[in-house]
Motif scaffolding. Structure first.
Motif, PDB file in Angstrom:
ATOM      1  N   ARG A 292      -1.863  10.943  -6.252  1.00  0.00           N
ATOM      2  CA  ARG A 292      -2.470  11.277  -5.854  1.00  0.00           C
ATOM      3  C   ARG A 292      -3.554  10.840  -4.660  1.00  0.00           C
ATOM      4  NH1 ARG A 292      -3.527  14.479 -10.267  1.00  0.00           N
ATOM      5  NH2 ARG A 292      -4.572  13.350 -10.196  1.00  0.00           N
ATOM      6  N   LEU A 293      -3.969   9.513  -5.437  1.00  0.00           N
ATOM      7  CA  LEU A 293      -4.621   8.866  -4.843  1.00  0.00           C
ATOM      8  C   LEU A 293      -4.093   7.524  -4.088  1.00  0.00           C
ATOM      9  CD1 LEU A 293      -6.999   8.899  -7.759  1.00  0.00           C
ATOM     10  CD2 LEU A 293      -7.283  10.164  -5.711  1.00  0.00           C
ATOM     11  N   GLY A 294      -2.548   7.404  -3.642  1.00  0.00           N
ATOM     12  CA  GLY A 294      -1.712   6.439  -3.785  1.00  0.00           C
ATOM     13  C   GLY A 294      -1.574   5.651  -4.891  1.00  0.00           C
ATOM     14  N   HIS A 295      -1.349   4.734  -4.226  1.00  0.00           N
ATOM     15  CA  HIS A 295      -1.153   2.857  -5.728  1.00  0.00           C
ATOM     16  C   HIS A 295      -1.160   1.693  -4.504  1.00  0.00           C
ATOM     17  CE1 HIS A 295       0.450   0.931  -9.013  1.00  0.00           C
ATOM     18  NE2 HIS A 295       1.333   0.707  -8.920  1.00  0.00           N
ATOM     19  N   VAL A 296      -1.799   0.593  -4.754  1.00  0.00           N
ATOM     20  CA  VAL A 296      -1.499  -0.437  -4.818  1.00  0.00           C
ATOM     21  C   VAL A 296      -1.056  -1.499  -5.830  1.00  0.00           C
ATOM     22  CG1 VAL A 296      -3.559  -0.605  -2.457  1.00  0.00           C
ATOM     23  CG2 VAL A 296      -4.098  -0.723  -4.851  1.00  0.00           C
ATOM     24  N   ALA A 297       0.358  -2.108  -4.995  1.00  0.00           N
ATOM     25  CA  ALA A 297       0.515  -3.502  -6.257  1.00  0.00           C
ATOM     26  C   ALA A 297       0.649  -4.465  -5.257  1.00  0.00           C
ATOM     27  CB  ALA A 297       1.865  -2.723  -6.678  1.00  0.00           C
ATOM     28  N   VAL A 298       0.674  -5.669  -5.687  1.00  0.00           N
ATOM     29  CA  VAL A 298       0.636  -7.571  -5.247  1.00  0.00           C
ATOM     30  C   VAL A 298       2.271  -8.014  -5.402  1.00  0.00           C
ATOM     31  CG1 VAL A 298      -0.575  -9.840  -5.498  1.00  0.00           C
ATOM     32  CG2 VAL A 298      -1.490  -6.884  -5.909  1.00  0.00           C
TER      33      VAL A 298
ATOM     34  N   ILE B 229      11.235   8.852  -5.546  1.00  0.00           N
ATOM     35  CA  ILE B 229      11.160   7.926  -4.561  1.00  0.00           C
ATOM     36  C   ILE B 229       9.859   7.783  -3.524  1.00  0.00           C
ATOM     37  CG2 ILE B 229      11.173   7.578  -2.162  1.00  0.00           C
ATOM     38  CD1 ILE B 229      14.892   8.144  -2.956  1.00  0.00           C
ATOM     39  N   TYR B 230       8.848   6.522  -3.438  1.00  0.00           N
ATOM     40  CA  TYR B 230       7.671   7.126  -3.063  1.00  0.00           C
ATOM     41  C   TYR B 230       7.517   5.834  -2.054  1.00  0.00           C
ATOM     42  CZ  TYR B 230       6.829   7.558  -8.332  1.00  0.00           C
ATOM     43  OH  TYR B 230       6.747   7.615  -9.828  1.00  0.00           O
ATOM     44  N   PRO B 231       6.912   6.908  -1.419  1.00  0.00           N
ATOM     45  CA  PRO B 231       7.118   6.352   0.780  1.00  0.00           C
ATOM     46  C   PRO B 231       5.672   5.623   0.461  1.00  0.00           C
ATOM     47  CG  PRO B 231       5.207   8.818   0.067  1.00  0.00           C
ATOM     48  CD  PRO B 231       5.873   8.514  -0.996  1.00  0.00           C
ATOM     49  N   ALA B 232       5.113   4.538   1.154  1.00  0.00           N
ATOM     50  CA  ALA B 232       4.673   3.228   1.085  1.00  0.00           C
ATOM     51  C   ALA B 232       4.465   3.155   2.462  1.00  0.00           C
ATOM     52  CB  ALA B 232       4.984   2.021   0.960  1.00  0.00           C
ATOM     53  N   HIS B 233       2.887   2.715   2.953  1.00  0.00           N
ATOM     54  CA  HIS B 233       2.962   1.803   4.359  1.00  0.00           C
ATOM     55  C   HIS B 233       3.262   1.009   4.559  1.00  0.00           C
ATOM     56  CE1 HIS B 233      -0.388   5.870   4.511  1.00  0.00           C
ATOM     57  NE2 HIS B 233      -0.263   5.360   3.608  1.00  0.00           N
ATOM     58  N   GLY B 234       3.495  -0.377   3.449  1.00  0.00           N
ATOM     59  CA  GLY B 234       3.923  -1.182   4.309  1.00  0.00           C
ATOM     60  C   GLY B 234       2.509  -2.626   3.379  1.00  0.00           C
TER      61      GLY B 234
ATOM     62  N   ASP C  70      15.498   2.640   6.830  1.00  0.00           N
ATOM     63  CA  ASP C  70      15.658   1.584   7.873  1.00  0.00           C
ATOM     64  C   ASP C  70      15.212  -0.109   7.395  1.00  0.00           C
ATOM     65  OD1 ASP C  70      16.277   3.525  10.323  1.00  0.00           O
ATOM     66  OD2 ASP C  70      14.095   3.593  10.281  1.00  0.00           O
ATOM     67  N   ASN C  71      14.890   0.040   6.051  1.00  0.00           N
ATOM     68  CA  ASN C  71      15.122  -1.292   5.279  1.00  0.00           C
ATOM     69  C   ASN C  71      13.642  -1.945   5.517  1.00  0.00           C
ATOM     70  OD1 ASN C  71      17.760  -1.284   4.914  1.00  0.00           O
ATOM     71  ND2 ASN C  71      18.684  -2.278   5.831  1.00  0.00           N
ATOM     72  N   ASP C  72      12.637  -0.812   5.733  1.00  0.00           N
ATOM     73  CA  ASP C  72      11.645  -1.321   6.517  1.00  0.00           C
ATOM     74  C   ASP C  72      10.569  -1.183   5.276  1.00  0.00           C
ATOM     75  OD1 ASP C  72      11.014   1.742   6.234  1.00  0.00           O
ATOM     76  OD2 ASP C  72      10.747   1.725   8.283  1.00  0.00           O
ATOM     77  N   TRP C  73      10.802  -0.570   3.586  1.00  0.00           N
ATOM     78  CA  TRP C  73       9.798  -1.182   2.771  1.00  0.00           C
ATOM     79  C   TRP C  73       8.719   0.605   2.647  1.00  0.00           C
ATOM     80  CZ3 TRP C  73      10.888  -3.609  -1.626  1.00  0.00           C
ATOM     81  CH2 TRP C  73      11.576  -5.008  -1.532  1.00  0.00           C
ATOM     82  N   THR C  74       9.357   1.284   3.582  1.00  0.00           N
ATOM     83  CA  THR C  74       8.547   2.962   3.525  1.00  0.00           C
ATOM     84  C   THR C  74       9.247   3.421   2.309  1.00  0.00           C
ATOM     85  OG1 THR C  74       9.753   3.587   5.355  1.00  0.00           O
ATOM     86  CG2 THR C  74       7.869   2.482   5.896  1.00  0.00           C
ATOM     87  N   GLN C  75       9.840   2.954   1.949  1.00  0.00           N
ATOM     88  CA  GLN C  75      10.407   4.691   0.550  1.00  0.00           C
ATOM     89  C   GLN C  75      10.818   3.507  -0.747  1.00  0.00           C
ATOM     90  OE1 GLN C  75      13.083   7.209   1.967  1.00  0.00           O
ATOM     91  NE2 GLN C  75      11.376   8.260   3.747  1.00  0.00           N
ATOM     92  N   VAL C  76      10.253   3.390  -1.505  1.00  0.00           N
ATOM     93  CA  VAL C  76      10.311   2.360  -2.582  1.00  0.00           C
ATOM     94  C   VAL C  76      10.500   3.258  -4.058  1.00  0.00           C
ATOM     95  CG1 VAL C  76       9.031   0.826  -2.029  1.00  0.00           C
ATOM     96  CG2 VAL C  76       8.460   2.064  -3.472  1.00  0.00           C
TER      97      VAL C  76
ATOM     98  N   ALA D  27       0.827  -1.398  -0.024  1.00  0.00           N
ATOM     99  CA  ALA D  27       0.150  -0.208  -0.021  1.00  0.00           C
ATOM    100  C   ALA D  27       1.184   0.937  -0.178  1.00  0.00           C
ATOM    101  CB  ALA D  27      -1.226   0.070   0.923  1.00  0.00           C
ATOM    102  N   MET D  28       0.271   2.160  -1.454  1.00  0.00           N
ATOM    103  CA  MET D  28       1.662   3.355  -1.197  1.00  0.00           C
ATOM    104  C   MET D  28       1.024   4.550  -0.759  1.00  0.00           C
ATOM    105  SD  MET D  28       3.351   2.141  -4.557  1.00  0.00           S
ATOM    106  CE  MET D  28       5.049   3.153  -4.927  1.00  0.00           C
ATOM    107  N   ALA D  29       1.097   4.873  -0.193  1.00  0.00           N
ATOM    108  CA  ALA D  29       1.249   6.293   0.514  1.00  0.00           C
ATOM    109  C   ALA D  29       0.391   7.407  -1.103  1.00  0.00           C
ATOM    110  CB  ALA D  29       1.963   7.267   1.358  1.00  0.00           C
ATOM    111  N   LYS D  30      -0.476   8.099   0.083  1.00  0.00           N
ATOM    112  CA  LYS D  30      -0.421   9.754  -1.177  1.00  0.00           C
ATOM    113  C   LYS D  30       0.675  10.617  -0.840  1.00  0.00           C
ATOM    114  CE  LYS D  30      -4.615  11.811   0.139  1.00  0.00           C
ATOM    115  NZ  LYS D  30      -5.522  12.849   0.209  1.00  0.00           N
ATOM    116  N   SER D  31       0.630  10.528  -1.976  1.00  0.00           N
ATOM    117  CA  SER D  31       2.233  11.267  -1.722  1.00  0.00           C
ATOM    118  C   SER D  31       1.672  12.658  -3.710  1.00  0.00           C
ATOM    119  CB  SER D  31       3.092  11.193  -2.342  1.00  0.00           C
ATOM    120  OG  SER D  31       3.823  10.409  -3.766  1.00  0.00           O
TER     121      SER D  31
END
Length: 178
Positions: free
Chosen positions: A80-86, A145-150, A125-131, A72-76
């Protein structure tokens, strides 16, 4: 007769799981949300940026990638609507392949599904919060670089997530050679 009815019911059930207008999951053309919902089994609705909060209490969430999980990628400003990828493949601890819709332009049009696309964890922090995400128009990882929630962990990812011969070497080169 019962077997025929059962086959028909299974066919209708399988078809109903596909996003509207798709013969197979990879034929889908549209937004990322219906695609991710069908591909992962995560039954969340609404804009992609809302998925992380909506998943709380309904699905397990975390920062460890698993095949079939939804990133789940954050709004930025850029999303503007975020993004989801599997997640379709785990290449190494900081490189994944994802299958998603509506990212790159294919034949000048957005909305198509891309299978086994490189996604690189660039978070400090190697936690997938920026991809960083592979982008077809640049034939490599994009510069953003896109912000991600997890990751949201669903129950039933589909078999079509990954191709028969994903290019692991190219994925690693995309991630580490730049």
């Amino acid at each position: 007769m019962f077997a025929s009815l059962l086959r028909g019911a299974l066919c209708v059930t399988a078809f109903a799981a596909l996003p509207a207008g798709a013969r197979t999951l990879l034929d889908y053309n549209g937004e990322c949300v219906p695609f991710a919902r069908s591909a992962s089994g995560v039954q969340i609705y609404g804009d992609a940026w809302t998925w992380w909060d909506q998943a709380r209490g309904k699905y397990q969430r975390g920062h460890v990638p698993k095949v079939g999980a939804v990133l789940a990628m954050a709004k930025s400003q850029r999303l503007r609507l975020g993004h989801v990828a599997v997640v379709s493949r785990i290449v190494d601890k900081r490189v994944l392949m994802v299958t998603h819709a509506n990212w790159s332009r294919i034949d000048g049009v957005r909305g198509h599904v891309e299978q086994d696309v490189t996604l690189f964890d660039v978070s400090p922090d190697n936690d997938w919060t920026q991809v960083k995400v592979w982008y077809r128009d640049s034939d490599g990882l994009g510069g953003s670089i896109y912000p991600a929630h997890g990751f949201i962990y669903g129950d039933k990812p589909v078999a079509e997530l990954s191709g028969d011969h994903p290019d692991y070497v190219a994925s690693l080169i995309d991630a580490y050679a730049r």
